[in-house]
Design a protein around this motif. Structure first.
Motif, mmCIF file in Angstrom:
data_model
loop_
_atom_site.group_PDB
_atom_site.id
_atom_site.type_symbol
_atom_site.label_atom_id
_atom_site.label_comp_id
_atom_site.label_asym_id
_atom_site.label_seq_id
_atom_site.Cartn_x
_atom_site.Cartn_y
_atom_site.Cartn_z
ATOM 1 N N GLN A 8 39.825 36.659 29.896
ATOM 2 C CA GLN A 8 39.861 37.403 28.635
ATOM 3 C C GLN A 8 39.186 38.775 28.786
ATOM 4 N N LEU A 9 38.108 38.830 29.563
ATOM 5 C CA LEU A 9 37.459 40.117 29.825
ATOM 6 C C LEU A 9 38.407 41.071 30.552
ATOM 7 N N TYR A 10 39.177 40.537 31.502
ATOM 8 C CA TYR A 10 40.186 41.367 32.179
ATOM 9 C C TYR A 10 41.207 41.885 31.175
ATOM 10 N N TRP A 11 41.660 41.012 30.299
ATOM 11 C CA TRP A 11 42.656 41.408 29.303
ATOM 12 C C TRP A 11 42.109 42.476 28.350
ATOM 13 N N GLN A 12 40.823 42.425 28.090
ATOM 14 C CA GLN A 12 40.198 43.424 27.220
ATOM 15 C C GLN A 12 39.782 44.668 27.999
ATOM 16 N N ARG A 13 40.044 44.660 29.327
ATOM 17 C CA ARG A 13 39.724 45.775 30.225
ATOM 18 C C ARG A 13 38.225 46.051 30.258
ATOM 19 N N GLU A 14 37.435 44.980 30.208
ATOM 20 C CA GLU A 14 35.987 45.073 30.290
ATOM 21 C C GLU A 14 35.577 45.054 31.766
ATOM 22 N N LYS A 44 34.223 41.851 53.644
ATOM 23 C CA LYS A 44 33.680 42.440 52.413
ATOM 24 C C LYS A 44 34.692 43.394 51.778
ATOM 25 N N GLU A 45 35.321 44.216 52.602
ATOM 26 C CA GLU A 45 36.336 45.147 52.090
ATOM 27 C C GLU A 45 37.504 44.387 51.481
ATOM 28 N N CYS A 46 37.880 43.305 52.120
ATOM 29 C CA CYS A 46 38.985 42.498 51.629
ATOM 30 C C CYS A 46 38.647 41.894 50.259
ATOM 31 N N VAL A 47 37.434 41.420 50.100
ATOM 32 C CA VAL A 47 37.004 40.867 48.809
ATOM 33 C C VAL A 47 37.000 41.964 47.749
ATOM 34 N N ASN A 48 36.507 43.152 48.090
ATOM 35 C CA ASN A 48 36.547 44.267 47.134
ATOM 36 C C ASN A 48 37.975 44.634 46.766
ATOM 37 N N ASP A 49 38.867 44.596 47.747
ATOM 38 C CA ASP A 49 40.280 44.853 47.465
ATOM 39 C C ASP A 49 40.849 43.779 46.541
ATOM 40 N N THR A 50 40.352 42.560 46.667
ATOM 41 C CA THR A 50 40.785 41.476 45.784
ATOM 42 C C THR A 50 40.398 41.790 44.341
ATOM 43 N N TYR A 51 39.179 42.254 44.141
ATOM 44 C CA TYR A 51 38.744 42.595 42.782
ATOM 45 C C TYR A 51 39.627 43.705 42.204
ATOM 46 N N TYR A 52 39.939 44.694 43.026
ATOM 47 C CA TYR A 52 40.794 45.800 42.581
ATOM 48 C C TYR A 52 42.187 45.281 42.217
ATOM 49 N N LYS A 53 42.736 44.445 43.084
ATOM 50 C CA LYS A 53 44.081 43.919 42.837
ATOM 51 C C LYS A 53 44.098 43.022 41.597
ATOM 52 N N ALA A 54 43.038 42.244 41.409
ATOM 53 C CA ALA A 54 42.945 41.409 40.204
ATOM 54 C C ALA A 54 42.881 42.293 38.963
ATOM 55 N N TRP A 55 42.110 43.369 39.033
ATOM 56 C CA TRP A 55 41.987 44.299 37.910
ATOM 57 C C TRP A 55 43.346 44.900 37.549
ATOM 58 N N LYS A 56 44.140 45.207 38.575
ATOM 59 C CA LYS A 56 45.462 45.812 38.357
ATOM 60 C C LYS A 56 46.500 44.796 37.881
ATOM 61 N N SER A 57 46.318 43.515 38.242
ATOM 62 C CA SER A 57 47.354 42.527 37.933
ATOM 63 C C SER A 57 47.061 41.658 36.704
ATOM 64 N N ILE A 58 45.821 41.723 36.207
ATOM 65 C CA ILE A 58 45.462 40.987 34.980
ATOM 66 C C ILE A 58 45.116 42.023 33.930
ATOM 67 N N PRO A 59 45.788 42.264 32.867
ATOM 68 C CA PRO A 59 47.145 41.826 32.613
ATOM 69 C C PRO A 59 48.163 42.562 33.478
ATOM 70 N N PRO A 60 49.363 42.191 33.559
ATOM 71 C CA PRO A 60 50.130 41.304 32.681
ATOM 72 C C PRO A 60 49.997 39.818 33.012
ATOM 73 N N HIS A 61 49.544 39.464 34.213
ATOM 74 C CA HIS A 61 49.424 38.045 34.555
ATOM 75 C C HIS A 61 48.210 37.443 33.854
ATOM 76 N N ARG A 62 48.347 36.189 33.504
ATOM 77 C CA ARG A 62 47.235 35.428 32.938
ATOM 78 C C ARG A 62 47.119 34.142 33.764
ATOM 79 N N PRO A 63 46.317 34.208 34.838
ATOM 80 C CA PRO A 63 46.245 33.043 35.730
ATOM 81 C C PRO A 63 45.660 31.826 35.036
ATOM 82 N N GLY A 64 46.293 30.689 35.285
ATOM 83 C CA GLY A 64 45.798 29.437 34.732
ATOM 84 C C GLY A 64 44.584 28.932 35.479
#
Length: 186
Positions: A8-14, A44-64
Motif C-alpha cells: 500500500q505504501l508503494y501504491w501511495q508512492r511513499e 548489494k547493487e543487485c538488491v538496490n536495483d531490486t528496490y528500484y525495479k519494485a518502485w517502478k513496477s508497483i503500481p501497476p502490479h499488486r503482488p500477492g
C-alpha cells in the motif's frame, strides 16, 4: 510491517516503502543475489536495483506475495548481472554449481527454434515437481531456484546434508526419466 501495508505504501508512492522493504527483506534478497554472484558488492547493487525495479513496477502490479515478487526480481537481476560479467572475471557461485547438477536433466536451449521447446520443458518440470512430496519439491526449489547451498537447504528443512544430497539426486534422476518419457532429448 505486514506485506499488504508495504504494498500500500508503494501504491501511495511513499518512499518509506523502500525502507520497510529493506528492513524486512534486505537480508533475504542479498542472500539470493549472493548465491548467484558470489560477490558482496555486486549483490548489494543487485538488491538496490531490486528496490528500484519494485518502485517502478508497483503500481501497476499488486503482488500477492511480496517476498516471492521481490525474490524473483532479485534472482533475475543477479542472473543477468552474472551473464554480463566477462568470462575471465567469473567466480564460482552456487548458480554455477546448481546448474551443473541439472546438466544431465535439462537440454541446452540455444536458438530461437528451441524457445517453444523451453516453454514446454518448463511446463513439464512444473508438472513433475507438482507430483513430488512437499519435502522433495521444496528441497529441489531451494537448491535449484534459490541456489541455496546444500548446508542451507539441510538446515532449513532440518535434514542432514547426506539426506539432502540423496533426495536431490533421486529427484534429478526422476526428473530425467520423466522428461525422457515426455519426449525431451537429453
Amino acid at each position: 510491517m505486514p506485506d499488504d501495508q508495504i504494498v500500500q505504501l508503494y501504491w501511495q508512492r511513499e518512499e518509506h516503502a523502500l525502507q520497510e522493504t529493506e528492513q524486512k527483506y534486505g537480508r533475504y534478497l542479498f542472500q539470493i543475489a549472493y548465491h548467484v554472484l558470489s560477490d558482496q558488492e555486486d549483490s548489494k547493487e543487485c538488491v538496490n536495483d531490486t528496490y528500484y525495479k519494485a518502485w517502478k513496477s508497483i503500481p501497476p502490479h499488486r503482488p500477492g506475495m511480496l517476498s516471492a515478487y521481490l525474490g524473483k526480481i532479485t534472482r533475475q537481476l543477479a542472473i543477468d548481472r552474472y551473464r554480463m560479467r566477462g568470462r575471465a572475471k567469473r567466480l564460482p557461485s552456487e548458480y554455477v554449481v546448481s546448474l551443473a547438477d541439472l546438466e544431465e536433466c535439462i537440454p541446452d536451449g540455444k536458438g530461437i527454434e528451441q524457445h517453444v521447446e523451453l516453454k514446454l520443458l518448463a511446463e513439464s518440470i512444473n508438472q513433475y515437481l507438482g507430483g513430488l512430496t512437499p519435502q522433495a519439491r521444496n528441497t529441489f526449489i531451494g537448491r535449484y531456484y534459490f541456489m541455496d547451498t546444500i548446508r542451507e537447504v539441510a538446515a532449513y528443512y532440518q535434514m542432514s546434508e547426506p539426506k539432502v544430497k540423496s533426495l536431490l539426486y533421486r529427484t534429478r534422476k526422476g526428473l530425467k526419466q520423466y522428461l525422457e518419457q515426455e519426449g525431451f532429448a537429453l
